[in-house]
Structure formats: C-alpha cells, structure tokens
Scaffold this motif. Structure first.
Motif, PDB file in Angstrom:
ATOM      1  N   TYR A  43     -42.299 -25.525   6.636  1.00 39.75           N
ATOM      2  CA  TYR A  43     -40.543 -25.471   7.102  1.00 39.75           C
ATOM      3  C   TYR A  43     -40.243 -26.872   7.717  1.00 39.75           C
ATOM      4  CZ  TYR A  43     -36.288 -23.860   9.333  1.00 39.75           C
ATOM      5  OH  TYR A  43     -35.676 -23.501  10.192  1.00 39.75           O
ATOM      6  N   LYS A  46     -33.923 -26.834   9.962  1.00 35.07           N
ATOM      7  CA  LYS A  46     -31.880 -26.373   8.871  1.00 35.07           C
ATOM      8  C   LYS A  46     -31.261 -27.432   9.023  1.00 35.07           C
ATOM      9  CE  LYS A  46     -29.603 -22.455  10.617  1.00 35.07           C
ATOM     10  NZ  LYS A  46     -28.624 -21.503  11.833  1.00 35.07           N
ATOM     11  N   HIS A  51     -31.915 -23.137   6.167  1.00 35.87           N
ATOM     12  CA  HIS A  51     -33.251 -23.950   5.957  1.00 35.87           C
ATOM     13  C   HIS A  51     -33.916 -24.351   4.799  1.00 35.87           C
ATOM     14  CE1 HIS A  51     -32.927 -21.238  10.091  1.00 35.87           C
ATOM     15  NE2 HIS A  51     -32.322 -19.956   9.111  1.00 35.87           N
ATOM     16  N   TRP A  53     -36.808 -25.600   2.840  1.00 38.86           N
ATOM     17  CA  TRP A  53     -38.375 -25.435   2.631  1.00 38.86           C
ATOM     18  C   TRP A  53     -38.641 -26.133   1.945  1.00 38.86           C
ATOM     19  CZ3 TRP A  53     -41.083 -22.376   5.838  1.00 38.86           C
ATOM     20  CH2 TRP A  53     -40.848 -21.316   6.638  1.00 38.86           C
ATOM     21  N   GLU A 103     -34.427 -17.924   7.946  1.00 34.26           N
ATOM     22  CA  GLU A 103     -35.927 -18.156   8.159  1.00 34.26           C
ATOM     23  C   GLU A 103     -37.248 -18.346   7.634  1.00 34.26           C
ATOM     24  OE1 GLU A 103     -38.292 -20.906  11.967  1.00 34.26           O
ATOM     25  OE2 GLU A 103     -36.166 -19.815  12.043  1.00 34.26           O
TER      26      GLU A 103
END
Length: 125
Positions: A43, A46, A51, A53, A103
């Motif tokens: 992760y 943001k 979000h 990744w 998320e």
C-alpha cells in the motif's frame, strides 16, 4: 513469566525488522487456486481520491505461464482492473501500479495457460 515477555519482545522486534527490510511489502502469498503463483501487495498511500497499490507476482512453474489477474473491492462488487500477465519460468514480475477507490482490495488469478496466449487453460489445483 520473564521468559514469555522476552519471547514476545523478540517476536515483535523480529516483525519490525522484517517489515523494514521489505520496504512495506506484505509477505508473499499463494493464489487461492494455483499454488505455484504467488503475489504480494504494497500500500503506497492515498493519491487524491484514490488509493495507490503496488503488486508483484512470481512464478514457481518450470516453464512460461500467462494468467489473468483481477483486482476488486473486498465485497467483489466492483472490478477495478483485469489484466493478462506472462512470466517466464521462476520469474518475479516488476512492480505494477494499481489505483483503487476502496482501501480494501481482493486479488483473483485465473485463466492460467502454459503459453503466452489465453488458450488451453489449466485447471485449478
């Protein structure tokens, strides 16, 4: 009692050391259907409303494979992306960026083939 506390402290310190050496990457996980394909997620925070990744795959097959991977939200209501990926024998992929609204995400690998083309799919193990 002292021994238990010492073990807990040692386990926590080991966990922190592992997290730091992996630069935020989660541990490698086997896909739910194909034990010779693994993935890991990172992760990256943001970005505006989305979000960010990073995803990596690795293959433990002895030959080239290709497969589809789908990223959805945890409830699997919204497919965020579907792509096809090819990996050579024992290869680890480059990092791939994925942007999601939620998320929590879920990753599905399917349509695995022993060719670079989406044909002659192998069965789930």
């Amino acid at each position: 009692m002292k021994r238990i506390i010492l073990l807990i402290v040692f386990a926590f310190a080991s966990h922190l050391a592992t997290a730091q050496t992996d630069n935020g990457w989660q541990p490698w996980q086997k896909t739910s259907c194909y034990s010779k394909i693994s993935f890991r997620l990172k992760y990256d925070g943001k970005n505006g409303e989305q979000h960010h990744w990073k995803i990596q795959f690795k293959s433990d097959y002895q030959n080239l494979i290709s497969f589809n991977y789908n990223v959805t939200d945890k409830l699997q209501q919204y497919t965020i992306t579907t792509h096809r990926k090819a990996l050579n024998a024992k290869q680890q992929s480059d990092e791939m960026d994925i942007y999601t609204k939620e998320e929590d995400i879920f990753l599905l690998v399917d349509k695995v083939s022993m060719t670079p083309y989406p044909e002659d799919f192998i069965e789930c193990e």
